[in-house]
Design a protein around this motif. Structure first.
Motif, PDB file in Angstrom:
ATOM      1  N   VAL A   1       0.869  -1.174   0.000  1.00 57.70           N
ATOM      2  CA  VAL A   1       0.000   0.000   0.000  1.00 57.70           C
ATOM      3  C   VAL A   1       0.908   1.228   0.000  1.00 57.70           C
ATOM      4  O   VAL A   1       1.757   1.381   0.892  1.00 57.70           O
ATOM      5  CB  VAL A   1      -0.927   0.036   1.225  1.00 57.70           C
ATOM      6  N   ARG A   2       0.748   2.062  -1.017  1.00 59.15           N
ATOM      7  CA  ARG A   2       1.578   3.267  -1.160  1.00 59.15           C
ATOM      8  C   ARG A   2       0.730   4.486  -0.811  1.00 59.15           C
ATOM      9  O   ARG A   2      -0.365   4.666  -1.357  1.00 59.15           O
ATOM     10  CB  ARG A   2       2.109   3.384  -2.587  1.00 59.15           C
ATOM     11  N   MET A   3       1.236   5.332   0.099  1.00 60.26           N
ATOM     12  CA  MET A   3       0.548   6.556   0.484  1.00 60.26           C
ATOM     13  C   MET A   3       1.517   7.727   0.405  1.00 60.26           C
ATOM     14  O   MET A   3       2.687   7.594   0.786  1.00 60.26           O
ATOM     15  CB  MET A   3      -0.032   6.424   1.900  1.00 60.26           C
ATOM     16  N   GLU A   4       1.031   8.868  -0.062  1.00 60.42           N
ATOM     17  CA  GLU A   4       1.882  10.043  -0.219  1.00 60.42           C
ATOM     18  C   GLU A   4       1.153  11.281   0.297  1.00 60.42           C
ATOM     19  O   GLU A   4      -0.058  11.413   0.130  1.00 60.42           O
ATOM     20  CB  GLU A   4       2.256  10.266  -1.689  1.00 60.42           C
ATOM     21  N   ARG A   5       1.920  12.185   0.900  1.00 64.54           N
ATOM     22  CA  ARG A   5       1.367  13.464   1.320  1.00 64.54           C
ATOM     23  C   ARG A   5       2.471  14.499   1.338  1.00 64.54           C
ATOM     24  O   ARG A   5       3.630  14.195   1.659  1.00 64.54           O
ATOM     25  CB  ARG A   5       0.735  13.385   2.701  1.00 64.54           C
ATOM     26  N   ILE A   6       2.125  15.734   0.983  1.00 64.79           N
ATOM     27  CA  ILE A   6       3.083  16.837   0.966  1.00 64.79           C
ATOM     28  C   ILE A   6       2.827  17.739   2.168  1.00 64.79           C
ATOM     29  O   ILE A   6       1.687  18.069   2.487  1.00 64.79           O
ATOM     30  CB  ILE A   6       2.972  17.647  -0.341  1.00 64.79           C
ATOM     31  N   PHE A   7       3.927  18.130   2.840  1.00 67.43           N
ATOM     32  CA  PHE A   7       3.854  19.038   3.984  1.00 67.43           C
ATOM     33  C   PHE A   7       4.573  20.337   3.652  1.00 67.43           C
ATOM     34  O   PHE A   7       5.619  20.329   2.995  1.00 67.43           O
ATOM     35  CB  PHE A   7       4.495  18.396   5.217  1.00 67.43           C
ATOM     36  N   GLN A   8       4.023  21.442   4.132  1.00 62.68           N
ATOM     37  CA  GLN A   8       4.616  22.751   3.863  1.00 62.68           C
ATOM     38  C   GLN A   8       5.678  23.044   4.922  1.00 62.68           C
ATOM     39  O   GLN A   8       5.514  23.872   5.814  1.00 62.68           O
ATOM     40  CB  GLN A   8       3.552  23.848   3.868  1.00 62.68           C
ATOM     41  N   ALA A   9       6.789  22.343   4.792  1.00 58.89           N
ATOM     42  CA  ALA A   9       7.892  22.498   5.736  1.00 58.89           C
ATOM     43  C   ALA A   9       9.145  21.897   5.111  1.00 58.89           C
ATOM     44  O   ALA A   9       9.056  20.962   4.310  1.00 58.89           O
ATOM     45  CB  ALA A   9       7.577  21.811   7.065  1.00 58.89           C
ATOM     46  N   PRO A  10      10.330  22.398   5.491  1.00 59.47           N
ATOM     47  CA  PRO A  10      11.578  21.820   4.975  1.00 59.47           C
ATOM     48  C   PRO A  10      11.728  20.369   5.405  1.00 59.47           C
ATOM     49  O   PRO A  10      11.208  19.953   6.444  1.00 59.47           O
ATOM     50  CB  PRO A  10      12.664  22.697   5.609  1.00 59.47           C
ATOM     51  N   LEU A  11      12.478  19.603   4.625  1.00 61.53           N
ATOM     52  CA  LEU A  11      12.643  18.175   4.876  1.00 61.53           C
ATOM     53  C   LEU A  11      13.205  17.908   6.277  1.00 61.53           C
ATOM     54  O   LEU A  11      12.728  17.022   6.984  1.00 61.53           O
ATOM     55  CB  LEU A  11      13.564  17.576   3.810  1.00 61.53           C
ATOM     56  N   LYS A  12      14.216  18.669   6.691  1.00 56.68           N
ATOM     57  CA  LYS A  12      14.833  18.415   7.990  1.00 56.68           C
ATOM     58  C   LYS A  12      13.841  18.590   9.127  1.00 56.68           C
ATOM     59  O   LYS A  12      13.926  17.907  10.154  1.00 56.68           O
ATOM     60  CB  LYS A  12      16.044  19.333   8.199  1.00 56.68           C
ATOM     61  N   LEU A  13      12.898  19.508   8.963  1.00 56.75           N
ATOM     62  CA  LEU A  13      11.897  19.736   9.998  1.00 56.75           C
ATOM     63  C   LEU A  13      10.884  18.596  10.036  1.00 56.75           C
ATOM     64  O   LEU A  13      10.480  18.143  11.115  1.00 56.75           O
ATOM     65  CB  LEU A  13      11.184  21.065   9.741  1.00 56.75           C
ATOM     66  N   VAL A  14      10.491  18.097   8.872  1.00 57.66           N
ATOM     67  CA  VAL A  14       9.568  16.955   8.814  1.00 57.66           C
ATOM     68  C   VAL A  14      10.255  15.706   9.352  1.00 57.66           C
ATOM     69  O   VAL A  14       9.655  14.914  10.091  1.00 57.66           O
ATOM     70  CB  VAL A  14       9.065  16.740   7.372  1.00 57.66           C
ATOM     71  N   TRP A  15      11.527  15.526   9.004  1.00 63.94           N
ATOM     72  CA  TRP A  15      12.289  14.394   9.528  1.00 63.94           C
ATOM     73  C   TRP A  15      12.331  14.441  11.055  1.00 63.94           C
ATOM     74  O   TRP A  15      12.203  13.420  11.722  1.00 63.94           O
ATOM     75  CB  TRP A  15      13.702  14.437   8.949  1.00 63.94           C
ATOM     76  N   GLU A  16      12.493  15.634  11.613  1.00 69.02           N
ATOM     77  CA  GLU A  16      12.568  15.789  13.069  1.00 69.02           C
ATOM     78  C   GLU A  16      11.295  15.304  13.753  1.00 69.02           C
ATOM     79  O   GLU A  16      11.352  14.588  14.760  1.00 69.02           O
ATOM     80  CB  GLU A  16      12.825  17.264  13.412  1.00 69.02           C
ATOM     81  N   VAL A  17      10.119  15.671  13.226  1.00 71.17           N
ATOM     82  CA  VAL A  17       8.871  15.276  13.894  1.00 71.17           C
ATOM     83  C   VAL A  17       8.537  13.803  13.635  1.00 71.17           C
ATOM     84  O   VAL A  17       7.677  13.243  14.315  1.00 71.17           O
ATOM     85  CB  VAL A  17       7.687  16.184  13.498  1.00 71.17           C
TER      86      VAL A  17
END
Length: 319
Positions: free
Chosen positions: A15-31
């Motif tokens: 099952v493949r799921m995708e979503r875009i977040f309005q934030a830099p990659l390093k910040l998304v990686w952190e959370v």
């Protein structure tokens, strides 16, 4: 307001799921990788996470206990198989501790019987950044297509969609802010006193490889701390801190900049100290920048890594 729906597709056993977040990659990686952030967003709406254990290293284990609104616990456990920093990680997703009723329901939807281990899966999480936004791709691999379809029909999309909505609204900071949280294995009085220490703060302040030299420091409301930091490459960084609020063993607020009057580079820093028990303290550091562009620039420069390294050096210093 930026709004992005999640897309879902089926691949062979996946099952493949995708979503875009309005934030830099390093910040998304952190959370995604800091347990103090994970507990804010993991699971569908109404669920809480009373336990988040996350030993984020290859071979390390994790255990997240999701608690439903009616008090039923759904523990998720597994190990980390692969980690490529700021690109992807792979972890097993084991249902060993899930309630029997849930197991029977999913097996019924999948049309299978037998040991619950057949419902175990492997999750690959990928991160891709474009123009300051980050796409997160989840690839969940099951034993076969039949079990894949059973999960896909059991509310998997809805659950992850709600988790991602919580991630966006409750874990990611505002576009001009950066939030760092870290747990230290020391009592709150020692942790706060290290920040107040006029003489020894140089021993731990700054990222790995940096040295700090204080010119003057007056730790009181209205006082200033003037210091320089020397990087591993020998470059000198002037700093000026002006203390705005100090509440002993609770909170510090200050304005931080270079001290250069020709530069508009000040940002506000708020630090909360929370005691978990007599030997553990959580530090929450909120940095507020003039705009999103400046925030994203310091994130790209390494602000998240630098803040974590500084707090880790503090923990080592207190040891």
């Amino acid at each position: 307001m930026f709004k992005q729906d999640m897309t879902v597709s089926l691949e062979e056993k996946i099952v493949r799921m995708e979503r875009i977040f309005q934030a830099p990659l390093k910040l998304v990686w952190e959370v995604w990788t800091n347990p103090l952030h994970i507990e804010k967003w993991w699971g569908p709406k109404g669920f809480t996470n009373p336990t988040v254990e996350f030993d984020f290293k290859v071979g390390g284990s994790y255990r997240i206990v999701m608690r439903s609104p009616d008090g039923v616990d759904y523990p998720v456990v597994g190990k980390f198989l692969e980690i490529t920093p700021y690109e992807s990680f792979v972890m097993t997703d084991l249902v060993d501790e899930h309630p029997d009723e849930w197991v029977k329901e999913v097996q019924k939807m999948a049309g299978v019987t037998g040991d619950r281990s057949m419902l175990n899966s492997k999750l690959r999480v990928l991160f891709e950044e474009t123009n300051g936004k980050t796409k997160v791709i989840l690839l969940t691999e099951f034993m076969n297509n039949q079990i894949r379809d059973g999960f896909a029909n059991s509310g998997m999309k809805e659950g992850w969609s709600q988790s991602f909505e919580k991630l966006e609204s409750e874990a990611l900071p505002k576009t001009n802010e950066l939030i760092i949280e870290k747990k230290l294995s020391h009592p709150i009085d020692l942790v706060f006193s290290a920040f107040a220490d006029q003489l020894n703060i140089n021993s731990w302040w700054g990222p790995n490889g940096f040295t700090t030299t204080t010119e003057s420091r007056d730790f009181r409301v209205g006082g200033k701390w003037i210091y320089t930091m020397k990087g591993p490459d020998g470059k000198i960084y002037p700093n000026l801190v002006e203390y705005k609020v100090i509440k002993d063993f609770e909170y510090i607020e200050y304005l931080h900049g270079s001290g250069d009057s020709t530069k508009d580079d000040n940002f506000l820093v708020k630090i909360w100290f929370t005691s978990i028990n007599k030997n553990q303290t959580i530090i929450k550091m909120n940095m507020i920048f003039p705009n999103a562009e400046i925030r994203d620039t310091v994130v790209a420069f390494g602000a998240i890594e630098g803040a974590h390294q500084t707090i880790s050096r503090l923990n080592q210093y207190l040891n």
